[in-house]
Design an enzyme around this catalytic site. Structure first.
Site, short mmCIF file in Angstrom:
data_model
loop_
_atom_site.label_atom_id
_atom_site.label_comp_id
_atom_site.label_asym_id
_atom_site.label_seq_id
_atom_site.Cartn_x
_atom_site.Cartn_y
_atom_site.Cartn_z
N ARG A 258 0.80 -1.23 0.00
CA ARG A 258 0.00 0.00 0.00
C ARG A 258 0.83 1.28 0.00
O ARG A 258 0.28 2.38 -0.10
CB ARG A 258 -0.93 0.00 1.20
CG ARG A 258 -0.24 -0.02 2.57
CD ARG A 258 -1.29 -0.24 3.65
NE ARG A 258 -0.74 -0.35 4.99
CZ ARG A 258 -1.47 -0.63 6.05
NH1 ARG A 258 -2.78 -0.82 5.92
NH2 ARG A 258 -0.93 -0.73 7.25
N GLU A 259 2.15 1.15 0.09
CA GLU A 259 3.03 2.32 0.15
C GLU A 259 3.39 2.78 -1.27
O GLU A 259 4.53 2.70 -1.71
CB GLU A 259 4.27 1.98 0.99
CG GLU A 259 3.91 1.61 2.42
CD GLU A 259 5.07 1.04 3.23
OE1 GLU A 259 6.21 1.05 2.72
OE2 GLU A 259 4.84 0.56 4.35
N GLU B 39 11.63 6.38 5.19
CA GLU B 39 10.18 6.45 5.31
C GLU B 39 9.77 7.79 4.72
O GLU B 39 10.01 8.84 5.32
CB GLU B 39 9.73 6.34 6.77
CG GLU B 39 10.05 5.01 7.44
CD GLU B 39 9.08 3.90 7.09
OE1 GLU B 39 8.07 4.19 6.38
OE2 GLU B 39 9.31 2.75 7.51
N ASN C 100 9.05 -7.39 5.23
CA ASN C 100 10.07 -6.72 6.05
C ASN C 100 10.13 -7.28 7.47
O ASN C 100 10.67 -6.64 8.37
CB ASN C 100 9.84 -5.22 6.09
CG ASN C 100 11.14 -4.45 6.21
OD1 ASN C 100 12.18 -4.89 5.72
ND2 ASN C 100 11.10 -3.31 6.88
N SER D 65 7.10 4.07 3.24
CA SER D 65 6.36 5.23 3.71
C SER D 65 5.44 4.74 4.84
O SER D 65 5.16 3.54 4.91
CB SER D 65 5.54 5.86 2.57
OG SER D 65 4.40 5.11 2.26
N TYR D 66 4.97 5.59 5.72
CA TYR D 66 5.18 7.02 5.75
C TYR D 66 5.76 7.37 7.13
O TYR D 66 5.84 6.51 8.00
CB TYR D 66 3.85 7.78 5.53
CG TYR D 66 2.79 7.54 6.60
CD1 TYR D 66 2.65 8.40 7.68
CD2 TYR D 66 1.94 6.44 6.54
CE1 TYR D 66 1.69 8.17 8.67
CE2 TYR D 66 1.00 6.20 7.52
CZ TYR D 66 0.87 7.06 8.59
OH TYR D 66 -0.07 6.82 9.57
#
EC number: 3.4.17.2
Length: 417
Positions: free
Chosen positions: A178-179, A378, A251, A305-306
């Protein structure tokens, strides 16, 4: 023609809501002061479905911090009542997530084909990797380093002038589906490398003396899923026997304190660490490539992100890396350079103490492999939009991040080992 373009616009806008529509979903920010507040959030999370945005899970909440999470429309009243009754200070960052999702696409008419200033789906990015390599054969070559769980090819771009025994910088984007700003940056970086080589002194020196290994999207299956079904999907799309839940957090899947802290062995968790380190085909492909090129890779950069942070090891432990002073000084200089363009402020420091403890991260793993310049970025923002950063912010985000990446690269070139 106009009718066709309008149809394309409507189709693209609705595609992101074909599964989860997010109408009425809210994103809250809660101010956590002490252990009692943390216990209350654990209680709330056990009774309501909460999608944690920052940190990644309720288990990572720390005193004197803020916590961002999404709540489904049907639970928003109950959640607000709970927060109010228990004296938890909060604000609503996003009052209707669907409206925010539709607003992330700034142009009402979506152009077909690739653009560096909009979010591109995987099909478009995949075609772009082929095109940018074929159009710039003296600077870029494309290779496949593996396949995903669902059989998508993981493409890597090698960016640099041909040469033997060149040192390299490895950079990946799109670990978490979703980043979206993350893959947008990897594409932007490649564009800038091609556009400014021979025109700008630093990039010219970089590509003459270094290679960049750029992986535009690591979690391709998850990224596709955010375009077709659930914009807020985070993990991979792998399945496993004995569980009805899908996906692993890439991750948390590397062999760096694997599954020891800030990760879950529950397949239904957003921070599921997998059945073993490198159980996922995607993380295995990244790790295998880096292991096979360890003698040349001098820096590892992973883009997320974020929250506007520049992090370095360790995240799986509160211990500091051997070259902590050097990494801290380098990060300080990089974020200062980043801020010089648009005034965007970044926090920097070791992952565990700066954001939260988390095991199985790729940056810690790369560092433990001997890559002494290992950083996680980020990107924007600090929560106003969170994972649904508007396309209007792609250009400024990428421009300022380029400054930090170039600062790090210059340092690496001057301190080869």
């Amino acid at each position: 023609m106009l009718a066709f373009l309008i149809l394309v616009t409507v189709t693209l806008a609705s595609a992101h809501h074909s599964g989860e529509h997010f109408e009425g979903d809210k994103v809250f920010r809660v101010h956590v002061e002490d252990e009692n507040h943390i216990s209350l959030l654990h209680e709330l999370a056990s009774t309501r479905q909460m999608d944690f945005w920052k940190p990644d899970s309720v288990t990572q909440v720390k005193p004197h911090s803020t916590v961002d999470f999404r709540v489904k429309a049907e639970d928003t009243v109950a959640v607000e009542d709970f927060l109010g009754q228990n004296g938890l200070r909060y604000e609503v960052l996003i009052s209707n997530l669907r409206s925010m999702l539709e607003a992330q696409f700034d142009s009402r008419v979506r152009t077909t084909g690739h653009s560096y200033e909009k979010y591109n789906n995987w099909e478009t990015i995949e075609a772009w990797t082929e095109q940018v390599a074929s159009e710039n054969p003296d600077l870029i070559s494309r290779s496949a380093i593996g396949t995903t769980f669902l059989g998508n090819t993981i493409y890597l771009l090698k960016v640099g002038k041909p040469g033997s025994n060149k040192p390299a910088v490895f950079m990946d984007c799109g670990f978490h589906a979703r980043e979206w700003i993350s893959p947008a940056f990897c594409q932007w970086f490649v564009r800038e490398a091609v556009r400014t080589y021979g025109r700008e002194i630093h990039m010219t020196e970089f590509l003459d003396k270094l290679d960049f290994y750029v992986l535009p999207v690591v979690n391709i299956d998850g990224y596709i899923y955010t375009w077709t079904t659930n914009r807020m999907w985070r993990k991979t799309r792998s399945t496993r026997a004995g569980s009805s839940c899908t996906g692993t957090d890439l991750n948390r899947n590397f062999d760096a304190g694997w599954c020891s802290i800030g990760a879950s062995n529950n397949p239904c968790s957003e921070t599921y660490c997998g059945s073993a380190a490198e159980s996922e085909k995607e993380s295995k492909a990244v790790a295998d490539f880096i292991r096979n090129h360890l003698s040349s890779i001098k820096a590892y950069l992973t883009i997320h992100s974020y929250s506007q942070m520049m992090l370095y090891p360790y995240s799986y432990d509160y211990k500091l890396p051997k070259n902590n002073v050097e990494l801290n000084t380098l990060a300080k200089g990089a974020v200062k350079k980043l801020a010089s363009l648009h005034g965007t402020t970044y926090t920097y420091g070791p992952g565990a103490s700066t954001i939260y403890p988390a095991s199985g991260g790729s940056d810690d793993w790369a560092y433990d492999q001997g890559i002494k310049y290992s950083f996680t970025f980020e990107l924007r923002d600090k929560g106003r939009y969170g994972f649904v950063l508007p396309e209007s912010q792609i250009q400024p985000t990428c421009e300022e991040t380029m400054l930090a990446i170039k600062y790090v690269t210059s340092y690496v070139l001057e301190h080869l080992y």
